[in-house]
Design an enzyme around this catalytic site. Structure first.
Site, PDB file in Angstrom:
ATOM      1  CG  HIS A  86      34.380  -9.634   0.547  1.00  0.00           C
ATOM      2  ND1 HIS A  86      34.855  -9.529  -0.911  1.00  0.00           N
ATOM      3  CD2 HIS A  86      33.170  -9.490   0.571  1.00  0.00           C
ATOM      4  CE1 HIS A  86      34.004  -8.968  -1.576  1.00  0.00           C
ATOM      5  NE2 HIS A  86      32.930  -9.030  -0.906  1.00  0.00           N
ATOM      6  CD  GLN A  89      40.684 -16.813   9.508  1.00  0.00           C
ATOM      7  OE1 GLN A  89      40.742 -17.629  10.254  1.00  0.00           O
ATOM      8  NE2 GLN A  89      40.614 -15.408   9.785  1.00  0.00           N
ATOM      9  CG  HIS A 105      29.363 -14.996  -1.696  1.00  0.00           C
ATOM     10  ND1 HIS A 105      30.798 -15.195  -2.011  1.00  0.00           N
ATOM     11  CD2 HIS A 105      28.909 -15.817  -2.848  1.00  0.00           C
ATOM     12  CE1 HIS A 105      30.747 -16.123  -2.903  1.00  0.00           C
ATOM     13  NE2 HIS A 105      29.675 -16.261  -3.448  1.00  0.00           N
ATOM     14  CG  ASN A 233      44.146 -12.537 -13.572  1.00  0.00           C
ATOM     15  OD1 ASN A 233      44.779 -12.544 -12.407  1.00  0.00           O
ATOM     16  ND2 ASN A 233      43.161 -11.681 -13.442  1.00  0.00           N
TER      17      ASN A 233
HETATM   18  O1  0FX Z   1      37.697 -10.124  -1.309  1.00  0.00           O
HETATM   19  P1  0FX Z   1      37.317 -10.791  -2.689  1.00  0.00           P
HETATM   20  O2  0FX Z   1      36.719 -10.031  -3.410  1.00  0.00           O
HETATM   21  O3  0FX Z   1      36.439 -12.294  -2.614  1.00  0.00           O
HETATM   22  C1  0FX Z   1      36.872 -13.523  -2.379  1.00  0.00           C
HETATM   23  C2  0FX Z   1      36.476 -14.508  -3.165  1.00  0.00           C
HETATM   24  O4  0FX Z   1      35.997 -14.099  -4.385  1.00  0.00           O
HETATM   25  C3  0FX Z   1      34.788 -14.507  -2.346  1.00  0.00           C
HETATM   26  O5  0FX Z   1      33.917 -15.465  -3.135  1.00  0.00           O
HETATM   27  C4  0FX Z   1      35.172 -14.750  -0.731  1.00  0.00           C
HETATM   28  N1  0FX Z   1      33.847 -14.671  -0.056  1.00  0.00           N
HETATM   29  C5  0FX Z   1      35.926 -13.804  -0.327  1.00  0.00           C
HETATM   30  C6  0FX Z   1      36.143 -13.999   1.165  1.00  0.00           C
HETATM   31  O6  0FX Z   1      37.252 -13.721  -1.079  1.00  0.00           O
HETATM   32  O7  0FX Z   1      38.694 -11.465  -3.389  1.00  0.00           O
HETATM   33  P2  0FX Z   1      39.836 -10.569  -3.572  1.00  0.00           P
HETATM   34  O8  0FX Z   1      39.819  -9.175  -3.205  1.00  0.00           O
HETATM   35  O9  0FX Z   1      41.097 -11.342  -3.484  1.00  0.00           O
HETATM   36  O10 0FX Z   1      39.737 -10.328  -5.347  1.00  0.00           O
HETATM   37  C7  0FX Z   1      39.035  -9.307  -5.923  1.00  0.00           C
HETATM   38  C8  0FX Z   1      38.770  -9.776  -7.357  1.00  0.00           C
HETATM   39  O11 0FX Z   1      40.142  -9.488  -7.841  1.00  0.00           O
HETATM   40  C9  0FX Z   1      38.495 -11.023  -7.856  1.00  0.00           C
HETATM   41  O12 0FX Z   1      36.974 -11.485  -7.707  1.00  0.00           O
HETATM   42  C10 0FX Z   1      39.219 -11.211  -9.165  1.00  0.00           C
HETATM   43  C11 0FX Z   1      40.348 -10.359  -9.026  1.00  0.00           C
HETATM   44  N2  0FX Z   1      41.526 -10.920  -9.056  1.00  0.00           N
HETATM   45  C12 0FX Z   1      42.327 -11.254  -7.562  1.00  0.00           C
HETATM   46  C13 0FX Z   1      43.310 -11.763  -7.517  1.00  0.00           C
HETATM   47  C14 0FX Z   1      43.916 -12.283  -6.044  1.00  0.00           C
HETATM   48  C15 0FX Z   1      42.157 -11.444  -9.990  1.00  0.00           C
HETATM   49  O13 0FX Z   1      41.901 -11.181 -11.224  1.00  0.00           O
HETATM   50  N3  0FX Z   1      43.449 -11.986  -9.892  1.00  0.00           N
HETATM   51  C16 0FX Z   1      44.274 -12.193  -8.683  1.00  0.00           C
HETATM   52  O14 0FX Z   1      45.222 -12.929  -8.604  1.00  0.00           O
END
Ligand code: 0FX
Length: 255
Positions: A86, A89, A105, A233
């Site tokens: 994850h 970049q 991913h 959200n």
């Molecule tokens: O680390 P990650 O689970 O994954 C994201 C991308 O979805 C993924 O395709 C990419 N390869 C990776 C580098 O970055 O993202 P996260 O930890 O920012 O978010 C996790 C989950 O939290 C997301 O699937 C949905 C939820 N979320 C996140 C944010 C920032 C929300 O519902 N609202 C938000 O504002």
């Protein structure tokens, strides 16, 4: 030489770039297995996204920061393998051309590549899951090493599906890390390019139009795709101009 011992024997230097605290900590637990040479793994996160150094027996694992756009060939040359857990970049072409780079991913390629695959998967009913693939310079794209789907139930929110995905990521890493390190795997290319969603697509979705007409099914699917406890959200503006956040509670009747 057994596959398991190869990383140790060959002293493979691995650069792990991660912007996700959970995967980072779970990966460190995995490296406690004696078949891995833990000291050969070096950890980085992306600028502006500092992770907390994980606590572990005997201290804390250091985690640096790397800006891949400005990293030099000298930096790339220090490692045999780059692992994105994850990493937010895009890997530069110079890096993917010169080193084996693997991405873990949280989506089922080629469907809903890019940001928050389970959100879009609940909405467009494409498969969701985990894909481990070689990185080729395009977003969540490249020869697939392995992938597995997770189910999505009608009572799932985005958080429920994401939790299932993260558990599967850890499981697949545990199963496949030795071959990911050794390179003893076969890859395949998906039949299509699939589709990509960016962060701005998610942001656009968040604003509800209270006058939009939907079926109940569409409305429920939309709200569960947007419900992830801890994040505000979906929202709408009421007639007085107040911004009001919305999420949904779903509960399956227990037999
Ligand atoms: O680390 P990650 O689970 O994954 C994201 C991308 O979805 C993924 O395709 C990419 N390869 C990776 C580098 O970055 O993202 P996260 O930890 O920012 O978010 C996790 C989950 O939290 C997301 O699937 C949905 C939820 N979320 C996140 C944010 C920032 C929300 O519902 N609202 C938000 O504002």
């Amino acid at each position: 030489m057994t596959q398991q011992s190869r990383q140790k024997e060959e002293n493979l230097k691995v650069c792990v770039i991660t912007d996700n605290q959970f995967i980072y900590e779970q990966f460190l637990i995995l490296l406690e297995e004696p078949r891995y040479e833990k000291e050969s793994f070096v950890f980085f996160s992306s600028p502006g996204n500092p992770l907390c150094p994980a606590k572990e027996a005997g201290g804390r694992t250091r985690i640096g920061q790397v800006d891949l756009k400005h990293a030099t060939d000298d930096f790339f040359g220090r490692y045999d393998l780059f692992l994105s857990l994850h990493c937010k970049q895009l890997f530069p072409q110079a890096l993917v051309d010169s080193r084996r780079c693997i991405n873990v991913h949280p989506g089922f390629n080629p469907y809903n590549r890019g940001w928050y695959p389970q959100v879009f998967g609940i909405l467009n009913q494409y498969p969701v899951g985990v894909t481990i693939h070689e990185i080729d310079g395009k977003l969540d794209h490249g020869p697939i090493i392995l992938q597995r789907q997770v189910p999505v139930y009608s009572w799932d929110t985005s958080l429920d599906v994401y939790t299932r995905i993260q558990q599967l990521e850890v499981e697949l890493l545990r199963e496949s890390l030795p071959v990911l390190l050794s390179g003893d795997y076969r890859t395949f290319q998906p039949d299509t390019e699939g589709n990509v969603n960016l962060e701005r697509d998610f942001k656009k979705l968040c604003r509800l139009d209270p006058d939009q007409t939907l079926t109940w099914r569409e409305a429920i699917d939309f709200l569960r795709a947007m419900t992830f406890q801890g994040y505000r959200n979906a929202y709408f503006y009421d007639k007085e101009g107040n911004k009001v956040f919305v999420e949904i509670h779903l509960e399956k009747e227990q037999p």
